[in-house]
Design a protein around this motif. Structure first.
Motif, PDB file in Angstrom:
ATOM      1  N   THR A 269       0.841  -1.194   0.000  1.00 21.30           N
ATOM      2  CA  THR A 269       0.000   0.000   0.000  1.00 21.30           C
ATOM      3  C   THR A 269       0.869   1.235   0.000  1.00 21.30           C
ATOM      4  OG1 THR A 269      -1.925   1.036   1.014  1.00 21.30           O
ATOM      5  CG2 THR A 269      -0.264   0.210   2.519  1.00 21.30           C
ATOM      6  N   GLY A 391     -13.933   2.917   2.576  1.00 18.99           N
ATOM      7  CA  GLY A 391     -12.888   3.504   1.742  1.00 18.99           C
ATOM      8  C   GLY A 391     -12.765   5.005   1.815  1.00 18.99           C
ATOM      9  N   GLU A 392     -13.873   5.690   2.023  1.00 19.44           N
ATOM     10  CA  GLU A 392     -13.838   7.151   2.088  1.00 19.44           C
ATOM     11  C   GLU A 392     -14.981   7.591   2.981  1.00 19.44           C
ATOM     12  OE1 GLU A 392     -14.528   8.476  -2.147  1.00 19.44           O
ATOM     13  OE2 GLU A 392     -14.893   6.330  -2.042  1.00 19.44           O
ATOM     14  N   PRO A 393     -14.917   8.857   3.400  1.00 18.62           N
ATOM     15  CA  PRO A 393     -16.087   9.371   4.113  1.00 18.62           C
ATOM     16  C   PRO A 393     -17.273   9.405   3.153  1.00 18.62           C
ATOM     17  CG  PRO A 393     -14.189  10.867   4.307  1.00 18.62           C
ATOM     18  CD  PRO A 393     -13.836   9.846   3.271  1.00 18.62           C
ATOM     19  N   ASP A 415     -21.129   2.209   7.928  1.00 18.60           N
ATOM     20  CA  ASP A 415     -19.999   2.883   7.314  1.00 18.60           C
ATOM     21  C   ASP A 415     -18.776   2.367   8.069  1.00 18.60           C
ATOM     22  OD1 ASP A 415     -18.014   4.648   6.586  1.00 18.60           O
ATOM     23  OD2 ASP A 415     -19.100   6.457   7.140  1.00 18.60           O
ATOM     24  N   TRP A 418     -11.539   1.621   8.168  1.00 22.20           N
ATOM     25  CA  TRP A 418     -10.380   0.757   8.440  1.00 22.20           C
ATOM     26  C   TRP A 418      -9.365   0.964   7.345  1.00 22.20           C
ATOM     27  CZ3 TRP A 418      -9.795  -4.117   5.548  1.00 22.20           C
ATOM     28  CH2 TRP A 418     -10.818  -4.332   4.609  1.00 22.20           C
ATOM     29  N   THR A 420      -5.727  -0.885   4.979  1.00 25.75           N
ATOM     30  CA  THR A 420      -4.950  -2.064   4.597  1.00 25.75           C
ATOM     31  C   THR A 420      -4.208  -2.621   5.819  1.00 25.75           C
ATOM     32  OG1 THR A 420      -4.616  -1.077   2.424  1.00 25.75           O
ATOM     33  CG2 THR A 420      -3.145  -2.883   3.014  1.00 25.75           C
ATOM     34  N   ARG A 530      -7.141  11.756   5.199  1.00 26.56           N
ATOM     35  CA  ARG A 530      -5.713  11.616   5.462  1.00 26.56           C
ATOM     36  C   ARG A 530      -5.077  12.934   5.864  1.00 26.56           C
ATOM     37  NH1 ARG A 530      -4.112   6.257   5.599  1.00 26.56           N
ATOM     38  NH2 ARG A 530      -2.068   7.227   5.784  1.00 26.56           N
ATOM     39  N   ASN A 536      -6.847   9.741  -1.650  1.00 25.27           N
ATOM     40  CA  ASN A 536      -7.799   8.663  -1.809  1.00 25.27           C
ATOM     41  C   ASN A 536      -8.615   8.949  -3.066  1.00 25.27           C
ATOM     42  OD1 ASN A 536      -9.857   6.797  -1.380  1.00 25.27           O
ATOM     43  ND2 ASN A 536      -9.716   7.040   0.836  1.00 25.27           N
ATOM     44  N   ARG A 541      -5.978   4.120  -2.841  1.00 26.06           N
ATOM     45  CA  ARG A 541      -5.017   4.875  -2.058  1.00 26.06           C
ATOM     46  C   ARG A 541      -3.757   5.128  -2.871  1.00 26.06           C
ATOM     47  NH1 ARG A 541      -3.555   2.523   3.822  1.00 26.06           N
ATOM     48  NH2 ARG A 541      -1.548   3.540   3.937  1.00 26.06           N
TER      49      ARG A 541
END
Ligand code: 6R9
Length: 661
Positions: A269, A391-393, A415, A418, A420, A530, A536, A541
């Motif tokens: 990642t 994966g995203e907000p 929602d 988390w 990698t 981030r 993102n 990522r």
């Protein structure tokens, strides 16, 4: 005029109201007793509840070995095999039940029952062994969304060879870097696959990667159809998987008992440097954690048809298409192609056809569905009980749309926040226990202890609505073991900033997530995104430094800076600011070479959105590029403080340039 129904929902949203799971959902949920949180707060013993969901060859001696933080051991002394847990143990009860339900882009269907999966994984395990793969050898996979991918992962797991899957969209160079970094002597790829109706030659990426790698790996090639596609040339140096399988027809291989701490896989990642890092995941802790969260958070049951519409090439697919769902004996759906091929209702057509119960997707996808409009959904008869995003907000508007148009105001939504590195969900509601709140990831998962710290490392008073650096205070079984081959980097990237690195007490160590978050007064966490040089893009990522080093490969480029711009659908996109070398004129050709370099070094999915040619970049007196100012320009925000710049007029000049374009 606004439909009355719409306005009721919208006003509930404006008031930040909570949405309650239906009593029908609660009545059938895997977890509906809040005592779960107390059990898991018995740290670390609470996590045994997840480990007990698996079959172990040998029981563990110790739940957590914290004698050498941050190198933790989970369920140490225990032995197990991941492929056994995902396949063999289900055979008695559900050998004819579909394990993987795959649909190809052209509508081909494969229903792989647990019994079939057993056979295919065993044959491939025997074949890999015969090809020389030994326990602990890292096998690099470069496979798209076809059954060969989970089959290869599970075959590796069966013989104790950690797999390292590289997302198929990654370029030859990205593949070569990962093969070298992992000292991998085996690469498993495929002749090609379909994307938007086109058959993509995939093995050519392996060809180019093999030119670049340091070693001389053995390349094994699957065929997407029964035979190698006529448009694809497979080198004589490679071995066809179909030939190997023929030689090992119906062979079985005893699953190798792995120490709980033996690595199961690597997943590379992006981080804050130009070089991706191999997150190393352990067998026992990881499998326990993803199985537990699949049961508690995704509410999966063996009789469910579950569809996580992600790619197995990323962590979401590893944890929540393959390992968690199969360990629970569920039917997991895989789809090869694009969501809008051949039409924008493809997803709903599949959902209806297989009567999907639980659906998992990304906010980027939801925003795209929103843009296409509800008419593509109407008329399809599916009924999700539970939906997830990752994966995203997710913006409240998108959340609401998902709830209304896809969930029919019935399905619960979780929602899940988390990474990698974390292996599985860390901040997410348990669907029957907490009310949903659009835009908030919710409460910590059982046993997870997050906190917000200020930049000095002081803890911010919890649940006061303030923002800070998100850290996790206690270790958890799904966490990465280390960065492959680089313990120093593991410490530097995740621990140094907020830990007392001289201490051997785990309480002095805090895992740095790299995200900012707000801890709201109701105890819910809202993730802000981030805080480091990672962006993102449509849930993928990407590291700023990786992009910059790709752009700098172009000879015409003297200097480049990459920043993130907010984007209505993709969340973020990369903008590139470039100073060209003396004598090079800006042109479409140069632009093309820059885009091409990003495609070659990383992959097409990382293509820059804008390329802006500039005469100068905003730099401090010591010569450091102030990317923050470029980000302000890209996002059309007020410029921040420019007083430390060597030439304070630079940002305005660039802004005029951008606005003039
Ligand atoms: C699983 C996965 C991790 C980064 C993470 C954060 C962002 C993930 C999120 C979320 C807001 C959520 N992220 N889930 N942001 N809400 N529910 O995506 O792993 O590819 O490693 O990305 O994604 O910024 O730090 P990975």
């Amino acid at each position: 005029m606004v439909e009355p129904e719409e306005s009721k929902l919208e006003s509930r949203l404006r008031e930040q109201e909570y949405f309650r799971p239906s009593s029908k959902f609660v009545g059938q949920a895997n977890v509906s007793d809040p005592a779960v949180y107390d059990r898991f707060d018995e740290f670390p013993g609470g996590f045994e509840e997840y480990a007990e969901l698996l079959d172990w060859d040998e029981h563990w001696d110790q739940v957590l070995d914290a004698s050498n933080p941050p190198f933790y051991g989970w369920f140490t002394g225990g032995k197990l095999n991941a492929s056994y847990n995902c396949i063999d143990r289900h055979l008695e009860e559900r050998k004819d039940q579909t394990a993987l339900l795959w649909e190809g882009e052209h509508g081909e269907v494969r229903r792989i029952a647990y019994q079939d999966l057993y056979r295919e994984v065993n044959e491939l395990a025997a074949a890999l062994r015969a090809a020389g793969v030994e326990e602990d050898d890292v096998v690099t996979l470069h496979l798209p969304m076809v059954p060969a991918l989970p089959i290869t992962m599970l075959a590796c797991a069966r013989i104790g060879a950690p797999h390292s899957e590289v997302f198929a969209g990654f370029s030859a160079s990205a593949l070569a870097d990962r093969v070298d970094n992992a000292d991998s002597e085996y690469v498993v790829t495929i002749d090609g696959y379909y994307r938007r109706g086109e058959f993509l030659d995939h093995v050519e990426k392996a060809d180019a990667a093999m030119e670049e790698v340091d070693g001389d790996p053995e390349v094994l090639v699957w065929s997407r159809h029964d035979e190698v596609h006529e448009d694809v040339e497979v080198s004589d140096d490679y071995t066809l998987v179909s030939d190997l399988l023929e030689e090992h027809d119906r062979e079985t291989v005893e699953p190798v008992p792995r120490d709980a701490e033996d690595p199961l896989f690597l997943m590379y990642t992006s981080g804050t440097t130009g070089k991706p890092k191999g997150c190393q995941h352990r067998t026992g802790g990881y499998l326990s954690y993803v199985t537990g969260t699949s049961k508690y958070v995704l509410d999966l049951k063996p009789e469910d048809t579950y569809w996580c519409a992600a790619d197995i090439g990323w962590i979401t697919g590893h944890s929540y298409i393959v390992y968690g769902p199969l360990a629970l004996g569920t039917t997991s759906v895989m789809y090869e192609g694009a969501p809008d091929f051949p039409h924008k209702s493809r997803i709903w057509e599949i959902a209806e056809k297989y009567d999907v119960d639980v659906f998992h997707t990304s906010p980027t996808a939801v925003r795209q569905f929103m843009k296409w409009g509800p008419e593509y959904i109407e008329g399809y008869d599916f009924d999700f009980r539970h939906m997830t995003t990752v994966g995203e907000p997710i913006q409240p508007e998108a959340w609401l749309w998902y709830y209304k148009h896809i969930g029919d105001e019935e399905a619960v939504i979780v929602d899940t926040w988390w990474q990698t590195e974390t292996g599985g969900h860390l901040i997410t509601n348990l669907p029957a226990l907490e009310d949903m709140k659009p835009g908030s990831a919710g409460l910590p998962a059982p046993g997870i202890d997050p906190a917000l710290l200020d930049d000095e490392g002081e803890e911010i008073e919890p649940a006061t609505g303030q923002a800070g650096n998100l850290v996790i205070k206690r270790p958890w079984p799904g966490m990465l073991q280390t960065v492959y081959g680089d313990d120093e980097r593991f410490i530097d990237e995740y621990w140094v900033d907020f830990s007392d690195t001289d201490s051997d007490d785990w309480r002095d160590w805090n895992y740095k997530a790299g995200d900012g978050a707000v801890h709201e007064r109701d105890g819910y966490f809202r993730i802000l995104g981030r805080l480091d040089d990672v962006m993102n893009v449509a849930g993928h990522r990407l590291g700023t430094m990786e992009l910059e080093s790709a752009v700098s490969e172009v000879e015409d480029v003297a200097e480049a800076a990459v920043v993130s711009r907010e984007h209505a659908e993709k969340g973020e996109v990369p903008d590139v600011y470039v100073i060209l070398r003396e004598g090079v004129e800006e042109s479409e050709e140069v632009r093309g070479r820059i885009v091409g370099a990003v495609e070659d070094e990383i992959g097409k999915f990382a293509r820059p959105a804008n390329i802006v040619f500039v005469d100068d970049l905003p730099k401090t007196r010591s010569g450091k590029i102030m990317r923050r100012l470029l980000e302000n320009i890209s996002n059309d925000d007020e410029l921040g403080d420019t007083t430390t710049l060597r030439d304070p007029s630079v940002p305005e000049t660039i802004r005029e340039r951008v606005q003039g374009d």
